[in-house]
Design an enzyme around this catalytic site. Structure first.
Site, mmCIF file in Angstrom:
data_model
loop_
_atom_site.group_PDB
_atom_site.id
_atom_site.type_symbol
_atom_site.label_atom_id
_atom_site.label_comp_id
_atom_site.label_asym_id
_atom_site.label_seq_id
_atom_site.Cartn_x
_atom_site.Cartn_y
_atom_site.Cartn_z
ATOM 1 N N LYS A 161 1.763 -2.525 6.029
ATOM 2 C CA LYS A 161 1.543 -3.982 6.076
ATOM 3 C C LYS A 161 1.986 -4.606 4.756
ATOM 4 C CE LYS A 161 -2.674 -5.725 5.768
ATOM 5 N NZ LYS A 161 -4.057 -5.948 6.227
ATOM 6 N N ASP A 218 -7.935 4.653 -5.923
ATOM 7 C CA ASP A 218 -7.004 3.538 -6.119
ATOM 8 C C ASP A 218 -5.582 4.088 -5.985
ATOM 9 O OD1 ASP A 218 -5.389 1.515 -7.074
ATOM 10 O OD2 ASP A 218 -6.628 1.094 -8.829
ATOM 11 N N ASP A 257 -2.556 -0.013 5.629
ATOM 12 C CA ASP A 257 -3.084 -1.326 6.018
ATOM 13 C C ASP A 257 -3.650 -2.026 4.774
ATOM 14 O OD1 ASP A 257 -3.886 -3.303 7.790
ATOM 15 O OD2 ASP A 257 -5.822 -2.364 8.196
ATOM 16 N N ASP A 308 -9.121 4.682 0.549
ATOM 17 C CA ASP A 308 -9.391 3.262 0.301
ATOM 18 C C ASP A 308 -10.153 3.146 -1.032
ATOM 19 O OD1 ASP A 308 -9.545 0.609 2.457
ATOM 20 O OD2 ASP A 308 -10.620 0.464 0.553
#
Ligand SMILES: C[S@@+](CC[C@H](N)C(=O)[O-])C[C@H]1O[C@@H](n2cnc3c(N)ncnc32)[C@H](O)[C@@H]1O
Length: 128
Positions: A83, A18, A43, A2
């Protein structure tokens, strides 16, 4: 992995980075140490700008980056969940996923159905 840090979790190896940067994917591969993943799950969502077309395009770009991770570390027969904000880029992205997996479906969880237009792409059995 993350952009933001997290509290340490038992049995979890975490990379702060990133996903749009190639070096982050190299770090993920290094962590895998030549092993192949059973599942890649994303996600990720961008910082919301308030302009839906911009947010949707950024969401699609994060999904493209997640698919790069799939191509580099997922094992044959592995699975991918991702997602995405629904929009004009969604169909094109799903087509790319369909080229790589035997079964591809979309799912909108009850929890996000009313408040947002995000959907999850569930892709099973990576063809490699
Ligand atoms: C909806 S949150 C989900 C976070 C986590 N899965 C959870 O359940 O708490 C979306 C996450 O995507 C991350 N994100 C956004 N852009 C990213 C990027 N370029 N690379 C890595 N992570 C990113 C954000 O930092 C944010 O934590």
């Amino acid at each position: 992995m993350d952009l933001s840090s997290i509290q340490p979790l038992e049995n979890v190896q975490f990379i702060q980075g990133d996903i749009t940067q190639a070096e982050t994917i190299v770090r993920i591969k290094d962590l895998m140490n030549s092993r192949r993943a059973d599942l890649v799950l994303s996600d990720m969502s961008p910082d919301i700008s308030g302009c839906y077309s911009v947010d949707q395009a950024r969401s699609a770009w994060l999904c493209e980056c997640a698919l790069r991770v799939v191509d580099q570390i997922l094992k044959q027969g592995g699975h991918f969940i991702c997602k995405i904000f629904e929009g004009e880029d969604t169909i094109k992205f799903i087509e790319k996923v369909k080229h790589r997996f035997i079964v591809v479906k979309t799912f909108s969880p009850e929890a996000s159905r009313k408040s947002s237009s995000e959907v999850y792409i569930i892709a099973k059995s990576f063809k490699k």
